[in-house]
Design a protein around this motif. Sequence first.
Motif, PDB file in Angstrom:
ATOM      1  N   ASP A   1      11.159 -13.208   5.020  1.00 58.71           N
ATOM      2  CA  ASP A   1      12.585 -13.529   5.421  1.00 58.71           C
ATOM      3  C   ASP A   1      13.561 -12.860   4.470  1.00 58.71           C
ATOM      4  OD1 ASP A   1      11.959 -15.363   7.412  1.00 58.71           O
ATOM      5  OD2 ASP A   1      11.524 -16.841   6.281  1.00 58.71           O
ATOM      6  N   LEU A   2      13.281 -11.638   4.327  1.00 59.73           N
ATOM      7  CA  LEU A   2      14.005 -10.723   3.509  1.00 59.73           C
ATOM      8  C   LEU A   2      15.484 -10.746   4.031  1.00 59.73           C
ATOM      9  CD1 LEU A   2      14.561  -8.862   0.954  1.00 59.73           C
ATOM     10  CD2 LEU A   2      13.730  -7.150   2.894  1.00 59.73           C
ATOM     11  N   LYS A   3      15.507 -10.666   5.519  1.00 56.30           N
ATOM     12  CA  LYS A   3      16.575 -10.740   6.404  1.00 56.30           C
ATOM     13  C   LYS A   3      16.054 -11.421   7.532  1.00 56.30           C
ATOM     14  CE  LYS A   3      19.718  -7.463   7.001  1.00 56.30           C
ATOM     15  NZ  LYS A   3      20.233  -6.275   7.235  1.00 56.30           N
ATOM     16  N   LYS A   4      17.011 -12.199   8.342  1.00 56.79           N
ATOM     17  CA  LYS A   4      16.875 -12.869   9.334  1.00 56.79           C
ATOM     18  C   LYS A   4      16.099 -11.981  10.392  1.00 56.79           C
ATOM     19  CE  LYS A   4      17.486 -16.974   7.944  1.00 56.79           C
ATOM     20  NZ  LYS A   4      16.546 -17.551   7.469  1.00 56.79           N
ATOM     21  N   THR A   5      16.835 -10.587  10.476  1.00 49.44           N
ATOM     22  CA  THR A   5      16.396  -9.801  11.623  1.00 49.44           C
ATOM     23  C   THR A   5      15.017  -8.808  11.247  1.00 49.44           C
ATOM     24  OG1 THR A   5      17.914  -8.144  10.655  1.00 49.44           O
ATOM     25  CG2 THR A   5      18.742  -9.841  12.626  1.00 49.44           C
ATOM     26  N   THR A   6      14.654  -9.055   9.989  1.00 47.37           N
ATOM     27  CA  THR A   6      13.431  -8.330   9.742  1.00 47.37           C
ATOM     28  C   THR A   6      12.046  -9.117   9.290  1.00 47.37           C
ATOM     29  OG1 THR A   6      15.272  -6.931   8.371  1.00 47.37           O
ATOM     30  CG2 THR A   6      12.715  -6.627   7.839  1.00 47.37           C
ATOM     31  N   SER A   7      11.217  -8.792  10.255  1.00 47.87           N
ATOM     32  CA  SER A   7       9.968  -9.458   9.891  1.00 47.87           C
ATOM     33  C   SER A   7       8.890  -8.626   9.474  1.00 47.87           C
ATOM     34  CB  SER A   7       9.419  -9.461  11.495  1.00 47.87           C
ATOM     35  OG  SER A   7      10.276 -10.297  12.333  1.00 47.87           O
ATOM     36  N   TYR A   8       9.120  -7.316   9.396  1.00 52.33           N
ATOM     37  CA  TYR A   8       7.882  -6.501   8.545  1.00 52.33           C
ATOM     38  C   TYR A   8       8.576  -5.470   7.960  1.00 52.33           C
ATOM     39  CZ  TYR A   8       4.716  -8.510  12.117  1.00 52.33           C
ATOM     40  OH  TYR A   8       4.178  -9.194  12.750  1.00 52.33           O
ATOM     41  N   ILE A   9       7.842  -4.963   6.767  1.00 50.22           N
ATOM     42  CA  ILE A   9       8.648  -3.773   6.009  1.00 50.22           C
ATOM     43  C   ILE A   9       7.376  -2.790   6.026  1.00 50.22           C
ATOM     44  CG2 ILE A   9       8.926  -2.959   3.777  1.00 50.22           C
ATOM     45  CD1 ILE A   9      10.363  -5.939   3.168  1.00 50.22           C
ATOM     46  N   ILE A  10       7.586  -1.616   6.237  1.00 51.10           N
ATOM     47  CA  ILE A  10       6.919  -0.495   6.280  1.00 51.10           C
ATOM     48  C   ILE A  10       6.761   0.032   4.923  1.00 51.10           C
ATOM     49  CG2 ILE A  10       5.535   1.582   7.070  1.00 51.10           C
ATOM     50  CD1 ILE A  10       6.725   0.761   9.756  1.00 51.10           C
ATOM     51  N   CYS A  11       5.689   0.106   3.956  1.00 52.52           N
ATOM     52  CA  CYS A  11       5.734   1.112   2.946  1.00 52.52           C
ATOM     53  C   CYS A  11       5.030   2.025   2.838  1.00 52.52           C
ATOM     54  CB  CYS A  11       5.017   0.035   1.649  1.00 52.52           C
ATOM     55  SG  CYS A  11       6.014  -1.787   1.342  1.00 52.52           S
ATOM     56  N   THR A  12       5.456   3.194   2.329  1.00 49.32           N
ATOM     57  CA  THR A  12       4.768   4.467   2.448  1.00 49.32           C
ATOM     58  C   THR A  12       4.812   5.070   0.966  1.00 49.32           C
ATOM     59  OG1 THR A  12       4.487   6.593   3.584  1.00 49.32           O
ATOM     60  CG2 THR A  12       6.592   5.810   3.037  1.00 49.32           C
ATOM     61  N   ARG A  13       3.828   5.788   0.425  1.00 45.59           N
ATOM     62  CA  ARG A  13       3.996   6.381  -0.676  1.00 45.59           C
ATOM     63  C   ARG A  13       3.963   7.931  -0.571  1.00 45.59           C
ATOM     64  NH1 ARG A  13      -0.872   7.648  -4.616  1.00 45.59           N
ATOM     65  NH2 ARG A  13       0.425   8.133  -6.417  1.00 45.59           N
ATOM     66  N   THR A  14       5.315   8.192  -1.164  1.00 43.64           N
ATOM     67  CA  THR A  14       5.618   9.754  -1.118  1.00 43.64           C
ATOM     68  C   THR A  14       4.973  10.501  -1.932  1.00 43.64           C
ATOM     69  OG1 THR A  14       7.296   9.328  -2.543  1.00 43.64           O
ATOM     70  CG2 THR A  14       7.556   9.286  -0.177  1.00 43.64           C
ATOM     71  N   PRO A  15       4.579  11.730  -2.073  1.00 38.56           N
ATOM     72  CA  PRO A  15       3.879  12.574  -2.919  1.00 38.56           C
ATOM     73  C   PRO A  15       5.012  13.015  -3.975  1.00 38.56           C
ATOM     74  CG  PRO A  15       4.629  13.985  -0.899  1.00 38.56           C
ATOM     75  CD  PRO A  15       5.154  12.475  -0.746  1.00 38.56           C
ATOM     76  N   ASP A  16       4.237  13.247  -5.207  1.00 32.85           N
ATOM     77  CA  ASP A  16       4.930  13.869  -6.172  1.00 32.85           C
ATOM     78  C   ASP A  16       5.058  15.398  -5.789  1.00 32.85           C
ATOM     79  OD1 ASP A  16       5.143  11.501  -7.785  1.00 32.85           O
ATOM     80  OD2 ASP A  16       3.243  11.839  -8.485  1.00 32.85           O
ATOM     81  N   TYR A  17       6.239  15.942  -5.836  1.00 27.64           N
ATOM     82  CA  TYR A  17       6.118  17.237  -5.204  1.00 27.64           C
ATOM     83  C   TYR A  17       5.497  18.144  -6.531  1.00 27.64           C
ATOM     84  CZ  TYR A  17       8.088  21.561  -3.415  1.00 27.64           C
ATOM     85  OH  TYR A  17       8.198  23.008  -2.866  1.00 27.64           O
ATOM     86  N   ASP A  18       5.008  19.107  -5.870  1.00 26.51           N
ATOM     87  CA  ASP A  18       4.204  20.361  -6.780  1.00 26.51           C
ATOM     88  C   ASP A  18       4.434  21.685  -6.143  1.00 26.51           C
ATOM     89  OD1 ASP A  18       2.389  21.940  -8.092  1.00 26.51           O
ATOM     90  OD2 ASP A  18       0.643  20.673  -7.938  1.00 26.51           O
ATOM     91  N   HIS A  19       5.246  22.170  -7.234  1.00 29.00           N
ATOM     92  CA  HIS A  19       5.644  23.706  -6.687  1.00 29.00           C
ATOM     93  C   HIS A  19       4.721  24.460  -6.454  1.00 29.00           C
ATOM     94  CE1 HIS A  19      10.092  23.199  -7.462  1.00 29.00           C
ATOM     95  NE2 HIS A  19       9.866  22.500  -8.359  1.00 29.00           N
TER      96      HIS A  19
END
Length: 69
Positions: free
Chosen positions: A13-31
Amino acid sequence: FPSGHSRILLSYDLKKTTSYIICTRTPDYDHNEQRKSEDFLQSCYATSMKFATLYDFETIAFPPLGCDQ
């Protein structure tokens, strides 16, 4: 969880219209491994969209992913 992967969680119930949250792990950029970093970032979006399709979401919003502050 590893870079480039996503998980789906209940929003509790973070928001009434939000049932799910998708979490994603971004990379640490490596030149030195630019292509690998780009592939991981692309995978963040792709795995998130797979969850959105699997759960039949009507809408999805992406915050900026992998941006420097």
